[in-house]
Design an enzyme around this catalytic site. Sequence first.
Site, PDB file in Angstrom:
ATOM      1  N   ILE A   1     -62.350 -46.303 -26.564  1.00 17.74           N
ATOM      2  CA  ILE A   1     -63.598 -45.570 -26.776  1.00 17.74           C
ATOM      3  C   ILE A   1     -64.781 -46.525 -26.910  1.00 17.74           C
ATOM      4  CG2 ILE A   1     -63.400 -45.445 -29.301  1.00 17.74           C
ATOM      5  CD1 ILE A   1     -64.743 -42.687 -26.946  1.00 17.74           C
TER       6      ILE A   1
ATOM      7  N   SER B   1     -61.731 -56.999 -34.687  1.00 17.70           N
ATOM      8  CA  SER B   1     -60.619 -56.156 -34.250  1.00 17.70           C
ATOM      9  C   SER B   1     -59.335 -56.968 -34.319  1.00 17.70           C
ATOM     10  CB  SER B   1     -60.846 -55.671 -32.813  1.00 17.70           C
ATOM     11  OG  SER B   1     -59.825 -54.812 -32.388  1.00 17.70           O
ATOM     12  N   ARG B   2     -58.253 -56.296 -34.641  1.00 16.25           N
ATOM     13  CA  ARG B   2     -56.970 -57.008 -34.694  1.00 16.25           C
ATOM     14  C   ARG B   2     -56.533 -57.476 -33.321  1.00 16.25           C
ATOM     15  NH1 ARG B   2     -52.850 -53.129 -37.580  1.00 16.25           N
ATOM     16  NH2 ARG B   2     -53.979 -51.637 -36.266  1.00 16.25           N
TER      17      ARG B   2
ATOM     18  N   LYS C   1     -65.939 -40.286 -35.018  1.00 16.37           N
ATOM     19  CA  LYS C   1     -65.345 -39.037 -35.494  1.00 16.37           C
ATOM     20  C   LYS C   1     -63.820 -39.147 -35.479  1.00 16.37           C
ATOM     21  CE  LYS C   1     -63.439 -37.408 -31.682  1.00 16.37           C
ATOM     22  NZ  LYS C   1     -62.056 -36.937 -31.555  1.00 16.37           N
TER      23      LYS C   1
ATOM     24  N   ASP D   1     -57.603 -34.124 -33.373  1.00 14.21           N
ATOM     25  CA  ASP D   1     -58.442 -35.225 -32.910  1.00 14.21           C
ATOM     26  C   ASP D   1     -59.409 -34.730 -31.829  1.00 14.21           C
ATOM     27  OD1 ASP D   1     -59.026 -38.256 -32.738  1.00 14.21           O
ATOM     28  OD2 ASP D   1     -58.564 -37.710 -30.672  1.00 14.21           O
TER      29      ASP D   1
END
Length: 308
Positions: free
Chosen positions: A14, A36-37, A90, A168
């Site tokens: 996303i 970010s991992r 969201k 979701d």
Amino acid sequence: MAPIKIALVGIGKIVRDQHLPAIAKNSDYQLIAAASRHGTVDGIDNFKSIEAMLDAVPAIEAVSLCMPPQYRYEAARVALDAGKHVFLEKPPGATLSEVADLEALAASKGLSLFASWHSRYAPAVEAAKSFLATTTIKDVQVIWKEDVRHWHPNQEWIWAAGGLGIFDPGINALSIVTHILPRPLFVTSAVLEFPENRDAPIAANITFTDGQKLPVAAEFDWRQTGKQSWDIVARTAAGEMVLSEGGAKLSIDGKLVHEEPEQEYPMLYRRFAEIVKAGKSDVDLAPLRHVADAFMLGKRKFVEAFHD
């Protein structure tokens, strides 16, 4: 004003599809870091954690949190404690209480918190809201059905407790419905279908009403193949309104009356810049509240196991 120095946290699909292009085209922002991992963003400093990023890059003024909702609260709290404005993908959190706590924390620090509902910014949503405000609504039906294997391949987090499962995408529909209808809704009944090997539902049927007993029914399903369905249909005294393709098109009695190019994420980032500059927050929990109510009132029905 100088651009808002922003950072992204949680670099996944996303972010690459929507957040990065929206930020790049908006002169209100300068993207200066990411955390970010697994993922990275070219041309900026990248870190494995939000803590490391905020320690190393104190110039960051705002963060956009795009990790799964189960992990968003801790990251948001870290950012707010560090004095940063926060944009929440969201749904804004895994629970209502989490987001309420973040809202109170942001207010206490004079920071902006944005619960972003991207589907509210679909091209025809405002036109639908305007139409419904001019007539008597008889009933509303929401049909939100899509293929989870296409949209969320191998994403295990959505099937875990707190991942919301079918909600979701379903919460996108609820974000539109709660925006375009003239009165608040409440859930009256729900049936949630859980694959026998998963902790989140794959389908749901929910009924709602309001203080004037408006019938509203929603069908959510993640098993749809072929043409996907993202429609909101309202029978009204002025004809049948169909808000289709996730809010992209509006038709009245079969006649297309509104269609524009999709600009959801650019509009979200415009709104975030607006509230940061105004020193306020925008946190509407109505869509998440309806999901919580569905889990609270819903009957559980177990269905066959789901495998990607």
